[in-house]
Design an enzyme around this catalytic site. Structure first.
Site: not given
Ligand code: AQP
Length: 334
Positions: A115, A198, A201
Site C-alpha cells: 500500500k 494477485k 477486488k
Molecule cells: N487472488 C486470490 N487468490 C486466492 N485467494 C484470495 N483471497 C483474496 N484474493 C485472493 C482470499 O480471499 C479471502 C478474503 O480476502 P479479503 O477480502 O479478506 O482480503 P484480501 O485478501 O485483501 O482480498 P482482496 O480481494 O485482495 O481484497 P482487497 O482488494 O479489498 O484488498 C482471504 O482468505 C484471502 O486470502
C-alpha cells in the site's frame, strides 16, 4: 458448537464485489469444511473501513457478501455467520493486542508495504493495524484453524506470534494457537493482465479481475483478453516462471472443473490459446451462472439476511465475551 470438533474461522472484507480469487482461495471451501469443523464465518466490515469510506456502498456490500456466502452453501444452521462490527469484543481485544504488537513487525507486512508502494497519500493507521484486528478476530474464538488464501498467510503467522507472546508473558494458555489452512489449489489466483500480481477486488483496472456477480459475456471478454505469451507454436502447460498467464488460467480451469492440471495439459495439447480460453469460459460460466441464480434468490430477502446476522452476532458474542473476560482478568482489569 459440537465439543468433538475443532474451531475454524474464515472471513472476507466487504470491500466490493467478490472475485474468483476470494472464491477459490476461501469461499468455495466453506461449504465442505463446515461438516468437519465448528465453522465461524465473518463479514469483516471493520477491516474494509481501512480503504472504504462510503457508507451506502458498505451497507449494500455487507448484504451482497452475506448472500454470496449462502449461495456458496454456507448454512446458518451449521455455522455461525456474523458481521464483525456487531460483536464489540473485536475492537476491545484489538486495543489490548496493540499493546503486545510491535511497530517494526507491522511495518514489515507485505500487504502494508505494497500500500505504501502504491504511492497512497496519508496512509491511515488502520492499514498498519489491520493484522492486529485480525488477531482479535481469530483469537477471540479460540480458533484452531484459519482458512485463508496465501496473501493472508503472513498476517496469520503474525497472529500466531502475538498469541504466543501473550501466552508466554502470562505463563498461561489464554489463547489457542491457530494453524493455517490453505486450499490445495487456488490459494493464489493471479490478475488476468498482470499474472504476476494477485487478483484483487479493489484492483483499479477491472480487466484484471473476474467478479462472481459479473455478466457472463463480460467474463468471456476478459478471459479472451487475458495475457498469455508468444511461444510459437502455442503450447499449453504449467510453468509459472516461464508462462505465468497460461499457468494461472490452467489453475483457474482446474479449480472450477476438478480436473487436474496434467489432465488439462493433455486435453489441450493440440489447441490454440483461443480455443483453450473458450473452453475455460464455458467451464466458468456453468459454475458462476448457478452461483448467481442462487445469490439473487437470497439477496431479494433482506429480512431473512438480517435475521441471520442478528442471530449470528448473538452466537458469536457468547464465545467472544468469554475470551475477553479472561484477558481482562489476567491483565488485572477485573
Ligand atoms: N487472488 C486470490 N487468490 C486466492 N485467494 C484470495 N483471497 C483474496 N484474493 C485472493 C482470499 O480471499 C479471502 C478474503 O480476502 P479479503 O477480502 O479478506 O482480503 P484480501 O485478501 O485483501 O482480498 P482482496 O480481494 O485482495 O481484497 P482487497 O482488494 O479489498 O484488498 C482471504 O482468505 C484471502 O486470502
Amino acid at each position: 458448537m459440537e465439543k468433538n470438533k475443532s474451531i475454524l474461522l474464515s472471513a472476507i472484507q466487504p470491500t466490493g464485489c467478490l472475485t474468483i480469487g476470494n472464491y477459490l482461495g476461501a469461499l468455495s471451501q466453506w461449504n465442505k469444511v463446515q461438516k468437519e469443523y465448528n465453522s465461524i464465518y465473518c463479514i469483516a466490515d471493520l477491516h474494509s473501513v481501512t480503504v472504504q469510506h462510503n457508507n451506502k456502498d458498505l451497507r449494500k456490500n455487507i448484504f451482497d457478501t452475506l448472500a454470496l456466502y449462502l449461495a456458496c452453501g454456507v448454512d446458518p444452521k451449521k455455522s455461525i455467520i456474523f458481521v464483525q462490527s456487531h460483536v464489540y469484543e473485536h475492537t476491545q481485544l484489538n486495543w489490548i493486542l496493540n499493546c503486545y504488537s510491535y511497530f517494526g513487525e507491522l511495518t514489515r507486512m507485505t500487504q502494508f508495504k505494497s500500500k505504501l508502494i502504491d504511492g497512497r497519500k496519508n496512509i491511515n493507521i488502520g492499514l498498519l493495524n489491520y493484522p492486529v484486528l485480525m488477531a482479535s478476530d481469530i483469537l477471540l474464538y479460540q480458533t484452531n484453524h484459519v482458512l485463508v488464501g496465501i496473501d493472508q498467510k503472513q498476517h496469520v503467522e503474525l497472529v500466531i506470534n502475538i498469541a504466543n507472546r501473550f501466552n508466554n508473558f502470562y505463563k498461561s494458555k489464554i489463547f489457542t494457537i491457530p494453524a493455517i489452512l490453505l486450499s490445495q489449489q487456488g490459494s493464489k489466483i493471479m490478475s488476468l493482465l498482470e499474472p504476476t500480481k494477485k487478483m484483487s477486488k479493489s484492483n483499479i483496472n477491472k480487466k484484471n479481475t473476474i467478479f462472481l456477480l459479473e455478466e457472463i459475456n463480460s467474463i468471456r471478454k476478459k478471459i479472451k483478453m487475458a495475457v498469455t505469451d508468444s511461444e510459437e507454436p502455442a503450447r499449453i502447460y504449467y510453468n509459472f516462471e516461464k508462462k505465468p498467464g497460461i499457468s494461472n488460467l490452467l489453475t483457474i480451469f482446474s479449480c472450477f472443473t476438478g480436473k487436474t492440471i496434467a489432465e488439462l495439459e493433455n486435453e489441450f495439447s493440440k489447441n490454440s490459446y483461443l480455443e483453450f480460453k473458450e473452453a475455460l469460459s464455458d467451464a466458468l460460466s456453468t459454475v458462476i451462472c448457478r452461483l448467481q441464480r442462487s445469490y439473487f434468490e437470497y439477496r431479494e430477502d433482506e429480512s431473512y439476511l438480517t435475521r441471520i446476522i442478528v442471530n449470528g452476532a448473538s452466537q458469536a458474542r457468547e464465545y467472544a465475551k468469554k475470551t475477553l473476560e479472561t484477558v481482562y482478568y489476567v491483565l488485572g482489569l477485573r
